[in-house]
Design a protein around this motif. Structure first.
Motif, PDB file in Angstrom:
ATOM      1  N   ASP A  12       0.850  -1.187   0.000  1.00 56.76           N
ATOM      2  CA  ASP A  12       0.000   0.000   0.000  1.00 56.76           C
ATOM      3  C   ASP A  12       0.887   1.239   0.000  1.00 56.76           C
ATOM      4  OD1 ASP A  12      -2.443  -1.318   0.072  1.00 56.76           O
ATOM      5  OD2 ASP A  12      -2.383  -1.534   2.246  1.00 56.76           O
ATOM      6  N   VAL A  13       0.560   2.185  -0.883  1.00 55.84           N
ATOM      7  CA  VAL A  13       1.278   3.461  -0.919  1.00 55.84           C
ATOM      8  C   VAL A  13       0.267   4.597  -0.943  1.00 55.84           C
ATOM      9  CG1 VAL A  13       3.256   2.445  -2.126  1.00 55.84           C
ATOM     10  CG2 VAL A  13       1.445   3.535  -3.445  1.00 55.84           C
ATOM     11  N   ASP A  14       0.714   5.772  -0.552  1.00 51.57           N
ATOM     12  CA  ASP A  14      -0.129   6.965  -0.593  1.00 51.57           C
ATOM     13  C   ASP A  14       0.056   7.669  -1.928  1.00 51.57           C
ATOM     14  OD1 ASP A  14      -1.007   6.548   2.054  1.00 51.57           O
ATOM     15  OD2 ASP A  14       0.807   7.501   2.841  1.00 51.57           O
ATOM     16  N   VAL A  15      -1.044   8.066  -2.542  1.00 52.15           N
ATOM     17  CA  VAL A  15      -1.020   8.747  -3.840  1.00 52.15           C
ATOM     18  C   VAL A  15      -1.466  10.191  -3.635  1.00 52.15           C
ATOM     19  CG1 VAL A  15      -1.784   8.676  -6.238  1.00 52.15           C
ATOM     20  CG2 VAL A  15      -1.637   6.547  -4.919  1.00 52.15           C
ATOM     21  N   ALA A  16      -0.562  11.129  -3.894  1.00 52.15           N
ATOM     22  CA  ALA A  16      -0.892  12.547  -3.748  1.00 52.15           C
ATOM     23  C   ALA A  16      -1.775  13.007  -4.904  1.00 52.15           C
ATOM     24  CB  ALA A  16       0.387  13.374  -3.700  1.00 52.15           C
ATOM     25  N   PRO A  17      -2.502  14.106  -4.733  1.00 52.89           N
ATOM     26  CA  PRO A  17      -3.329  14.631  -5.823  1.00 52.89           C
ATOM     27  C   PRO A  17      -2.469  15.076  -7.003  1.00 52.89           C
ATOM     28  CG  PRO A  17      -3.938  15.615  -3.717  1.00 52.89           C
ATOM     29  CD  PRO A  17      -2.662  14.885  -3.497  1.00 52.89           C
ATOM     30  N   PRO A  18      -3.045  15.146  -8.195  1.00 52.26           N
ATOM     31  CA  PRO A  18      -2.290  15.617  -9.359  1.00 52.26           C
ATOM     32  C   PRO A  18      -1.943  17.099  -9.229  1.00 52.26           C
ATOM     33  CG  PRO A  18      -4.613  15.374  -9.907  1.00 52.26           C
ATOM     34  CD  PRO A  18      -4.431  14.794  -8.535  1.00 52.26           C
ATOM     35  N   LYS A  19      -0.789  17.467  -9.736  1.00 54.97           N
ATOM     36  CA  LYS A  19      -0.373  18.865  -9.767  1.00 54.97           C
ATOM     37  C   LYS A  19      -0.718  19.468 -11.127  1.00 54.97           C
ATOM     38  CE  LYS A  19       3.327  18.506  -6.327  1.00 54.97           C
ATOM     39  NZ  LYS A  19       4.754  18.797  -6.024  1.00 54.97           N
ATOM     40  N   ARG A  20      -0.197  20.643 -11.389  1.00 59.33           N
ATOM     41  CA  ARG A  20      -0.520  21.365 -12.622  1.00 59.33           C
ATOM     42  C   ARG A  20      -0.203  20.501 -13.849  1.00 59.33           C
ATOM     43  NH1 ARG A  20      -1.521  26.510 -13.127  1.00 59.33           N
ATOM     44  NH2 ARG A  20      -0.756  26.856 -10.992  1.00 59.33           N
ATOM     45  N   GLY A  21      -1.190  20.390 -14.732  1.00 61.98           N
ATOM     46  CA  GLY A  21      -0.989  19.648 -15.972  1.00 61.98           C
ATOM     47  C   GLY A  21      -1.029  18.140 -15.822  1.00 61.98           C
ATOM     48  N   GLU A  22      -1.498  17.633 -14.676  1.00 58.76           N
ATOM     49  CA  GLU A  22      -1.500  16.193 -14.432  1.00 58.76           C
ATOM     50  C   GLU A  22      -2.918  15.677 -14.198  1.00 58.76           C
ATOM     51  OE1 GLU A  22       2.850  16.171 -12.118  1.00 58.76           O
ATOM     52  OE2 GLU A  22       0.992  15.788 -10.996  1.00 58.76           O
ATOM     53  N   VAL A  23      -3.080  14.358 -14.335  1.00 53.88           N
ATOM     54  CA  VAL A  23      -4.347  13.708 -14.027  1.00 53.88           C
ATOM     55  C   VAL A  23      -4.073  12.490 -13.154  1.00 53.88           C
ATOM     56  CG1 VAL A  23      -5.504  14.473 -16.132  1.00 53.88           C
ATOM     57  CG2 VAL A  23      -4.306  12.281 -16.125  1.00 53.88           C
ATOM     58  N   LYS A  24      -5.011  12.222 -12.273  1.00 57.90           N
ATOM     59  CA  LYS A  24      -4.974  11.001 -11.477  1.00 57.90           C
ATOM     60  C   LYS A  24      -5.983  10.031 -12.068  1.00 57.90           C
ATOM     61  CE  LYS A  24      -5.695   9.396  -6.699  1.00 57.90           C
ATOM     62  NZ  LYS A  24      -6.068   9.849  -5.328  1.00 57.90           N
ATOM     63  N   VAL A  25      -5.556   8.795 -12.295  1.00 58.25           N
ATOM     64  CA  VAL A  25      -6.431   7.815 -12.939  1.00 58.25           C
ATOM     65  C   VAL A  25      -6.532   6.564 -12.084  1.00 58.25           C
ATOM     66  CG1 VAL A  25      -5.854   8.655 -15.256  1.00 58.25           C
ATOM     67  CG2 VAL A  25      -4.541   6.757 -14.273  1.00 58.25           C
ATOM     68  N   ARG A  26      -7.663   5.880 -12.239  1.00 61.67           N
ATOM     69  CA  ARG A  26      -7.850   4.552 -11.643  1.00 61.67           C
ATOM     70  C   ARG A  26      -7.672   3.535 -12.761  1.00 61.67           C
ATOM     71  NH1 ARG A  26      -9.260   1.794  -7.304  1.00 61.67           N
ATOM     72  NH2 ARG A  26      -9.280   3.738  -6.098  1.00 61.67           N
ATOM     73  N   VAL A  27      -6.693   2.665 -12.597  1.00 64.95           N
ATOM     74  CA  VAL A  27      -6.309   1.731 -13.649  1.00 64.95           C
ATOM     75  C   VAL A  27      -7.355   0.617 -13.777  1.00 64.95           C
ATOM     76  CG1 VAL A  27      -4.539   0.098 -14.405  1.00 64.95           C
ATOM     77  CG2 VAL A  27      -3.866   2.243 -13.299  1.00 64.95           C
ATOM     78  N   GLN A  28      -7.780   0.364 -15.010  1.00 67.42           N
ATOM     79  CA  GLN A  28      -8.678  -0.763 -15.289  1.00 67.42           C
ATOM     80  C   GLN A  28      -7.903  -1.984 -15.779  1.00 67.42           C
ATOM     81  OE1 GLN A  28     -11.485   1.018 -18.104  1.00 67.42           O
ATOM     82  NE2 GLN A  28     -12.983   1.217 -16.455  1.00 67.42           N
ATOM     83  N   ALA A  29      -6.871  -1.749 -16.575  1.00 67.09           N
ATOM     84  CA  ALA A  29      -6.028  -2.838 -17.083  1.00 67.09           C
ATOM     85  C   ALA A  29      -4.703  -2.236 -17.534  1.00 67.09           C
ATOM     86  CB  ALA A  29      -6.705  -3.555 -18.249  1.00 67.09           C
ATOM     87  N   ALA A  30      -3.618  -2.987 -17.333  1.00 64.62           N
ATOM     88  CA  ALA A  30      -2.290  -2.514 -17.717  1.00 64.62           C
ATOM     89  C   ALA A  30      -1.541  -3.621 -18.441  1.00 64.62           C
ATOM     90  CB  ALA A  30      -1.498  -2.062 -16.482  1.00 64.62           C
TER      91      ALA A  30
END
Length: 357
Positions: A12-30
């Motif tokens: 488990d890791v902590d994910v910070a919010p996106p900064k300028r010009g970034e997006v946070k995504v929830r992965v469906q498949a990789a």
């Protein structure tokens, strides 16, 4: 990845919010790619601890400031290339060669030189070109392309952000392939078989060169003539198929001394060799230059393609049925089975394993 050449661990890791010009995504498949194997082995020396994975289908959860074109809820494909949009190469339309991206891609950080991941104790966790072997990831907004509603839910589309983007760049953006050309593709992994499809889509005659019979069978089903390197001299076989001329274009998608020399020897007089296969950082390849000089052969490298221009074009080609990633993707593994997925790729049992959180 805590150490090179060691099994991956689920943490488990902590994910910070996106900064300028970034997006946070929830992965469906990789997807699981050979470039990831180089990282796990230390041949591409991105410093651990890090989260690998660099091609995915994901849902946008949050957008940072100054992000246009994508919104929370959009389903996107993530690219392994992150254009800054401001450097000289981005401005002149060569965003796959973004100068600012080149400075950070082996450091395991985002374009601003930092990472959004921390362990619960505050330890910095790096990423490899996205860190998509995870439930969530933060990536530049320039590195995602929206999928049309009818294409949502297709796990195999994770391949578009690396394998197919790389193949598109090698075939289309280099300006090497014209309708009617003979294109030899050396390598029948994810990138090689994607290149077979893209070259066929633009009207080329394609010869797939490889050694895995199951993958060669897929290449034949995709419309390529095939050469099995285990059955004899691959260069001679390509020359025989082309009445002694050789191939107009050879796309090398393996990354070895032997296959690079084969690519040069397969090329017709005045032909082009496009190199996309990666080698360990620092490796130098010996090359028979007499053939290059006397044959007037052009050798060029091709690194991915432009995510803001070419990734939407690749999506359109899939939408029209010209590209078939479903033929190459799988099996599907759960995230906790990631080491099994890695071994399936390394052993050659799978072309592009897919990991589902």
């Amino acid at each position: 990845m805590r150490q090179y050449n060691q099994p991956l661990r689920l943490e488990d890791v902590d994910v910070a919010p996106p900064k300028r010009g970034e997006v946070k995504v929830r992965v469906q498949a990789a997807g699981v790619c050979h470039s990831d194997l180089y990282v796990l082995e230390g041949a591409t020396p991105v410093p651990p601890p890090l989260v690998p994975g660099h091609e995915a289908v994901a849902v946008v959860e949050e957008v940072g400031p100054d992000v246009d074109g994508v919104s929370p809820g959009d389903v996107v494909v993530t690219s392994f290339i992150w254009p800054c949009g401001r450097c000289r190469n981005c401005v002149r339309g060569a965003e796959n060669l973004c100068e600012n991206f080149a400075k950070v891609r082996l450091k395991g950080v985002l374009l601003d030189g930092t990472t959004r991941l921390r362990s619960p104790t505050g330890e910095e966790i790096r990423i490899f070109l996205g860190g998509t072997w995870a439930e969530e990831a933060v990536v530049p907004a320039t590195a995602v392309a929206k999928l049309p509603p009818a294409m949502k839910g297709r796990r195999e589309l994770a391949m578009l952000g690396c394998a197919y983007l790389t193949a598109y760049g090698a075939v289309v953006n280099t300006g090497s392939v014209s309708p009617g050309d003979v294109v030899a593709v050396i390598g029948t992994g994810g990138v090689g078989l994607a290149a077979v499809q893209v070259a066929r889509a633009v009207g080329a005659r394609v010869v797939a060169v490889g050694r895995n019979p199951q993958k060669l069978k897929i290449a034949a089903e995709l419309g390529a003539e095939v050469v099995d390197t285990k059955s004899g001299d691959a260069v001679k076989a390509v020359q025989e198929l082309t009445e002694g001329r050789g191939a107009d274009v050879v796309i090398e998608a393996v990354g070895s001394d032997e296959t690079i020399q084969q690519a040069v020897d397969m090329a017709a007089l005045g032909g082009r060799v496009v190199l996309v296969g990666l080698m360990p950082v620092g490796h130098k390849t010996p090359l028979g230059l007499a053939r290059v000089v006397r044959g007037g052969i052009q050798i060029m490298g091709s690194y991915g393609a432009r995510p803001r221009v070419d990734l939407p074009a690749v999506i359109k080609m899939v939408e029209r049925g010209l590209l078939q990633p479903e033929r190459l993707a799988g099996p599907v593994y759960k995230l906790e089975e990631i080491n099994d997925a890695v071994e399936a790729l390394r052993s050659g049992r799978a072309i592009r394993p897919i990991v589902v959180p």
